[in-house]
Write a protein that holds these residues in place. Structure first.
Motif, PDB file in Angstrom:
ATOM      1  N   SER A   5       0.832  -1.201   0.000  1.00 38.62           N
ATOM      2  CA  SER A   5       0.000   0.000   0.000  1.00 38.62           C
ATOM      3  C   SER A   5       0.871   1.258   0.000  1.00 38.62           C
ATOM      4  O   SER A   5       0.592   2.207  -0.723  1.00 38.62           O
ATOM      5  N   GLU A   6       1.914   1.245   0.823  1.00 40.44           N
ATOM      6  CA  GLU A   6       2.818   2.397   0.877  1.00 40.44           C
ATOM      7  C   GLU A   6       3.538   2.587  -0.453  1.00 40.44           C
ATOM      8  O   GLU A   6       3.715   3.708  -0.918  1.00 40.44           O
ATOM      9  N   ARG A   7       3.964   1.488  -1.055  1.00 42.44           N
ATOM     10  CA  ARG A   7       4.661   1.558  -2.339  1.00 42.44           C
ATOM     11  C   ARG A   7       3.726   2.109  -3.421  1.00 42.44           C
ATOM     12  O   ARG A   7       4.121   2.943  -4.229  1.00 42.44           O
ATOM     13  N   ASP A   8       2.477   1.637  -3.428  1.00 39.27           N
ATOM     14  CA  ASP A   8       1.508   2.134  -4.412  1.00 39.27           C
ATOM     15  C   ASP A   8       1.223   3.615  -4.210  1.00 39.27           C
ATOM     16  O   ASP A   8       1.114   4.374  -5.169  1.00 39.27           O
ATOM     17  N   ASP A   9       1.113   4.020  -2.944  1.00 35.11           N
ATOM     18  CA  ASP A   9       0.876   5.428  -2.635  1.00 35.11           C
ATOM     19  C   ASP A   9       2.053   6.287  -3.098  1.00 35.11           C
ATOM     20  O   ASP A   9       1.867   7.349  -3.694  1.00 35.11           O
TER      21      ASP A   9
END
Length: 51
Positions: A5-9
């Motif tokens: 999720s952090e990487r996608d954000d």
């Protein structure tokens, strides 16, 4: 899951910034080309109307 999720954000924010930067480059290019043509037309007018 949280790391994904952090990487996608981060990727989404990077793409948004890249889009903004690209838009700024196109605006700069448009103003630059407009300025070049404006100066050229003024110079043509000055040469044609010189005595």
């Amino acid at each position: 899951m949280d790391e994904n999720s952090e990487r996608d954000d981060w990727e989404r924010r990077r793409l948004e910034q890249e889009t903004k930067d690209e838009r700024k480059v196109w605006y700069f290019l448009a103003y630059f080309l407009f300025g070049i043509h404006f100066i050229a037309f003024v110079m043509i007018y000055a040469v044609r109307h010189a005595k």
